[in-house]
Design a protein around this motif. Sequence first.
Motif, PDB file in Angstrom:
ATOM      1  N   TRP A  76       0.831  -1.199   0.000  1.00 51.07           N
ATOM      2  CA  TRP A  76       0.000   0.000   0.000  1.00 51.07           C
ATOM      3  C   TRP A  76       0.871   1.256   0.000  1.00 51.07           C
ATOM      4  CZ3 TRP A  76      -4.548   1.140  -1.499  1.00 51.07           C
ATOM      5  CH2 TRP A  76      -5.162   2.328  -1.109  1.00 51.07           C
ATOM      6  N   SER A  77       1.968   1.224   0.737  1.00 52.08           N
ATOM      7  CA  SER A  77       2.881   2.366   0.759  1.00 52.08           C
ATOM      8  C   SER A  77       3.405   2.656  -0.646  1.00 52.08           C
ATOM      9  CB  SER A  77       4.057   2.094   1.700  1.00 52.08           C
ATOM     10  OG  SER A  77       3.618   1.878   3.024  1.00 52.08           O
ATOM     11  N   VAL A  78       3.796   1.600  -1.347  1.00 56.07           N
ATOM     12  CA  VAL A  78       4.366   1.772  -2.682  1.00 56.07           C
ATOM     13  C   VAL A  78       3.305   2.225  -3.679  1.00 56.07           C
ATOM     14  CG1 VAL A  78       5.431   0.564  -4.625  1.00 56.07           C
ATOM     15  CG2 VAL A  78       6.259   0.166  -2.304  1.00 56.07           C
ATOM     16  N   VAL A  79       2.115   1.614  -3.627  1.00 54.56           N
ATOM     17  CA  VAL A  79       1.108   1.915  -4.652  1.00 54.56           C
ATOM     18  C   VAL A  79       0.594   3.349  -4.525  1.00 54.56           C
ATOM     19  CG1 VAL A  79      -1.059   1.237  -3.475  1.00 54.56           C
ATOM     20  CG2 VAL A  79      -0.783   0.827  -5.918  1.00 54.56           C
ATOM     21  N   THR A  80       0.600   3.911  -3.324  1.00 54.87           N
ATOM     22  CA  THR A  80       0.114   5.288  -3.189  1.00 54.87           C
ATOM     23  C   THR A  80       1.026   6.270  -3.929  1.00 54.87           C
ATOM     24  OG1 THR A  80       1.264   5.466  -1.047  1.00 54.87           O
ATOM     25  CG2 THR A  80      -1.087   4.918  -1.012  1.00 54.87           C
ATOM     26  N   TYR A  81       2.359   6.085  -3.816  1.00 56.31           N
ATOM     27  CA  TYR A  81       3.232   7.002  -4.552  1.00 56.31           C
ATOM     28  C   TYR A  81       3.390   6.583  -6.011  1.00 56.31           C
ATOM     29  CZ  TYR A  81       7.544   4.072  -4.147  1.00 56.31           C
ATOM     30  OH  TYR A  81       8.499   3.095  -4.236  1.00 56.31           O
ATOM     31  N   TYR A  82       3.171   5.306  -6.296  1.00 57.04           N
ATOM     32  CA  TYR A  82       3.216   4.832  -7.682  1.00 57.04           C
ATOM     33  C   TYR A  82       2.166   5.552  -8.516  1.00 57.04           C
ATOM     34  CZ  TYR A  82       5.552   1.142 -10.343  1.00 57.04           C
ATOM     35  OH  TYR A  82       6.382   0.454 -11.189  1.00 57.04           O
ATOM     36  N   CYS A  83       0.966   5.676  -7.959  1.00 53.13           N
ATOM     37  CA  CYS A  83      -0.108   6.354  -8.687  1.00 53.13           C
ATOM     38  C   CYS A  83       0.172   7.848  -8.814  1.00 53.13           C
ATOM     39  CB  CYS A  83      -1.450   6.108  -7.993  1.00 53.13           C
ATOM     40  SG  CYS A  83      -2.062   4.422  -8.211  1.00 53.13           S
ATOM     41  N   ALA A  84       0.915   8.420  -7.863  1.00 52.61           N
ATOM     42  CA  ALA A  84       1.304   9.823  -7.993  1.00 52.61           C
ATOM     43  C   ALA A  84       2.275  10.005  -9.158  1.00 52.61           C
ATOM     44  CB  ALA A  84       1.942  10.313  -6.691  1.00 52.61           C
ATOM     45  N   LEU A  85       3.191   9.053  -9.356  1.00 54.76           N
ATOM     46  CA  LEU A  85       4.070   9.103 -10.517  1.00 54.76           C
ATOM     47  C   LEU A  85       3.271   8.931 -11.805  1.00 54.76           C
ATOM     48  CD1 LEU A  85       7.074   6.941  -9.217  1.00 54.76           C
ATOM     49  CD2 LEU A  85       7.029   9.409  -9.546  1.00 54.76           C
ATOM     50  N   MET A  86       2.260   8.064 -11.752  1.00 57.39           N
ATOM     51  CA  MET A  86       1.388   7.901 -12.918  1.00 57.39           C
ATOM     52  C   MET A  86       0.670   9.203 -13.243  1.00 57.39           C
ATOM     53  SD  MET A  86      -0.153   4.150 -11.900  1.00 57.39           S
ATOM     54  CE  MET A  86      -1.595   4.347 -12.958  1.00 57.39           C
ATOM     55  N   ALA A  87       0.294   9.945 -12.203  1.00 55.55           N
ATOM     56  CA  ALA A  87      -0.385  11.229 -12.425  1.00 55.55           C
ATOM     57  C   ALA A  87       0.521  12.190 -13.181  1.00 55.55           C
ATOM     58  CB  ALA A  87      -0.800  11.833 -11.082  1.00 55.55           C
ATOM     59  N   ILE A  88       1.804  12.185 -12.864  1.00 50.67           N
ATOM     60  CA  ILE A  88       2.741  13.061 -13.569  1.00 50.67           C
ATOM     61  C   ILE A  88       2.868  12.636 -15.029  1.00 50.67           C
ATOM     62  CG2 ILE A  88       5.115  13.905 -13.644  1.00 50.67           C
ATOM     63  CD1 ILE A  88       5.273  13.520 -10.642  1.00 50.67           C
ATOM     64  N   THR A  89       2.869  11.313 -15.285  1.00 51.36           N
ATOM     65  CA  THR A  89       2.940  10.854 -16.681  1.00 51.36           C
ATOM     66  C   THR A  89       1.685  11.259 -17.442  1.00 51.36           C
ATOM     67  OG1 THR A  89       1.950   8.673 -16.246  1.00 51.36           O
ATOM     68  CG2 THR A  89       4.321   8.875 -15.962  1.00 51.36           C
ATOM     69  N   VAL A  90       0.524  11.249 -16.781  1.00 50.78           N
ATOM     70  CA  VAL A  90      -0.707  11.701 -17.433  1.00 50.78           C
ATOM     71  C   VAL A  90      -0.604  13.178 -17.800  1.00 50.78           C
ATOM     72  CG1 VAL A  90      -3.189  12.106 -17.109  1.00 50.78           C
ATOM     73  CG2 VAL A  90      -2.159   9.980 -16.293  1.00 50.78           C
ATOM     74  N   PHE A  91      -0.052  13.982 -16.893  1.00 46.65           N
ATOM     75  CA  PHE A  91       0.115  15.410 -17.151  1.00 46.65           C
ATOM     76  C   PHE A  91       1.021  15.634 -18.365  1.00 46.65           C
ATOM     77  CE2 PHE A  91       2.200  19.513 -16.556  1.00 46.65           C
ATOM     78  CZ  PHE A  91       1.113  20.349 -16.311  1.00 46.65           C
ATOM     79  N   TYR A  92       2.155  14.934 -18.405  1.00 48.14           N
ATOM     80  CA  TYR A  92       3.070  15.071 -19.537  1.00 48.14           C
ATOM     81  C   TYR A  92       2.440  14.546 -20.824  1.00 48.14           C
ATOM     82  CZ  TYR A  92       7.394  16.741 -17.355  1.00 48.14           C
ATOM     83  OH  TYR A  92       8.350  17.521 -16.749  1.00 48.14           O
ATOM     84  N   PHE A  93       1.656  13.481 -20.705  1.00 50.04           N
ATOM     85  CA  PHE A  93       0.981  12.925 -21.880  1.00 50.04           C
ATOM     86  C   PHE A  93       0.046  13.965 -22.498  1.00 50.04           C
ATOM     87  CE2 PHE A  93      -2.808  10.786 -23.624  1.00 50.04           C
ATOM     88  CZ  PHE A  93      -2.223  10.022 -24.621  1.00 50.04           C
ATOM     89  N   VAL A  94      -0.732  14.630 -21.678  1.00 54.30           N
ATOM     90  CA  VAL A  94      -1.647  15.659 -22.175  1.00 54.30           C
ATOM     91  C   VAL A  94      -0.871  16.822 -22.790  1.00 54.30           C
ATOM     92  CG1 VAL A  94      -3.417  17.341 -21.509  1.00 54.30           C
ATOM     93  CG2 VAL A  94      -3.466  15.028 -20.536  1.00 54.30           C
ATOM     94  N   MET A  95       0.196  17.238 -22.118  1.00 54.74           N
ATOM     95  CA  MET A  95       0.989  18.359 -22.626  1.00 54.74           C
ATOM     96  C   MET A  95       1.715  18.021 -23.927  1.00 54.74           C
ATOM     97  SD  MET A  95       0.539  20.969 -20.638  1.00 54.74           S
ATOM     98  CE  MET A  95      -1.164  20.411 -20.551  1.00 54.74           C
TER      99      MET A  95
END
Length: 625
Positions: A164-183
Amino acid sequence: MKETLYISEKPPQEVQNGNIGYVNQSYVAHETDFNYQVKGSVFIVTSALPVPPPVENKEGDGAGDEEKEEGGDRQEWSRPIEFLLSCISMSVGLGNIWRFPTTAFENGGGAFLIPYLIVLIFIGRPLYFLELAIGQFSSCTCVKVWRMVPAVKGIGYGQMVASWSVVTYYCALMAITVFYFVMSFSKVLPWSVCDEAWADENCVDASGTNVTYSNNSQSSSEQYYYNYVLHLKEDISDGIGAPDWRLTLCLLFSWVVIFFTLAWGVKSSGKVAYFTALFPYVVLVTLLIRGATLPGATDGMLYFVRFDAPKLLDPNVWYAAVTQSFFSLSVGFGAIINFGSYNGFSHNVYKDAWIISLTDTCTSLLAGFTIFAILGNLAYELETNIEDVVRGGGGLAFVSYPDAISKFTWAPQLFAVLFFMMMFTLGVGSAAGLTGCTIGIISDQFPSVRKIYVTFAVSVVGFLCGLVYITPGGQWILDLVDFFGGGFIIFVLIIIEIASVSYIYGFPKIFRDLRFMLDFNLDVFTKACWVVITPVALLGIFIYSMAVFRLPTFDNMPYPDIAYTCGWILTAVAIVVLPISFLHVFYNTEAESFSARLRKTFLPKKSWGPKRRKDRLKWETQCRT
């Protein structure tokens, strides 16, 4: 001999040839030669196998984990290939792209591959196979699988905390990839040029070539990431700040994708794995072909595999190889046991463990060559050394690579879209596997609650926890949680795990059980690894890591004392569940004396074994012979 009888509108007492009892929400036959199944008011005699009387689990562990005849209605993978692809999708994640290349680069390049492959063969693959095997044999998640050794069932809860500790920050990294994907769909890549809204006087356009950097110069890609995307704080002593609203939306999208991936269990996640496991390879090969044709790419790839022989004698390199293997394969997080529990009983996980381990390693190498081909071109364009353009961790994915894409003369937007879509896809596969571990444990404890509701609740909590990582001080917290929640405790849990299986439950028993399940004897090498090589190596590495232990820093700056305190609390939560669970099991175990009760907590529960009735009967017969 099998036969089927249909006895309509008959109560159990009137069904002939057997004394019928109502047990665990299904009718079973006692003292008869038939198995009965009930469908509405129709009683179906399905086989001529004898059915043993129900076993009362008197020692109980108070956690409501007595067997409930789950074998018949527990979900299974629709096809074996979906299981294999799901495991590959979970193991091959963001760590293969942004962690492995820089870890290899920092630890001797080609020389690092030798200890890494040795660790994979003697530690990583045996542990991966062990976790798959015990999950498949028992059809249990990482908590209930410890019916084999009830005293250490806290391992499963500790693994849930770690995953659970890992997956919470893993999804935060995914959020950054989504931001870059849109940009990436912008007419001009926003990180390729300096913008006065976020750039300072030291900013240099990343899209420019033959640029001369001064000591204070920074590329626009670097300032875009740290100043515009993260709003990174240089000090968190006064707090971490508020979540960024743009990244909050991206984080929400990431968790929505995770929810729909897991909402219907392995039936839905298995279908998603076809894409999440295969699409990244299409992108990696495409990027490698494109990268290899660029000027300077060969120098970059050769630099990646340069052989620094003295590094082989450095214990830090071997320690890095082990941590990379655990991080990459997801060993010790409970997710592998969870995946194995949805397999058919006789599935050949021995072969799959080799396929997955080797695929993970080959993917890491493929990613390394791809990334360093691009970085070699970047160094060539900037007329500088390759080590000057390599950045570790998130900097590699969100600074170095975007920097290189900015200099592409042909369709840089296309390659940016492909790269960040690949990154997000890799994240989905790993995050879904780790989140599924938590969902599986909760569903086992509350079987009356539909899995879709559990998945929704876990996704909401995961989203709320992830908000801390998308604040200006979020990257500080990410590194802190990774160190205390996903690194140190995994060593402890894995050592206890393999010791419990090999020495407490006993290696003769586990060899017997797997011979029964797989219908062949395990090779001598695997047995030697489980009994001697892997436990001893893990213990030695753990002792070494404790001898050279240093508290984590962020960009060479120490954390505030309160941050270290929170980190130790996280570690304590994962470790303290071990003695608490032991005391809970001990308290609920019935025996005549203290010593007898203590001994009983280390013996397998009567509910331990294959969950499906026909497999259990054969296994019990074999155990008696």
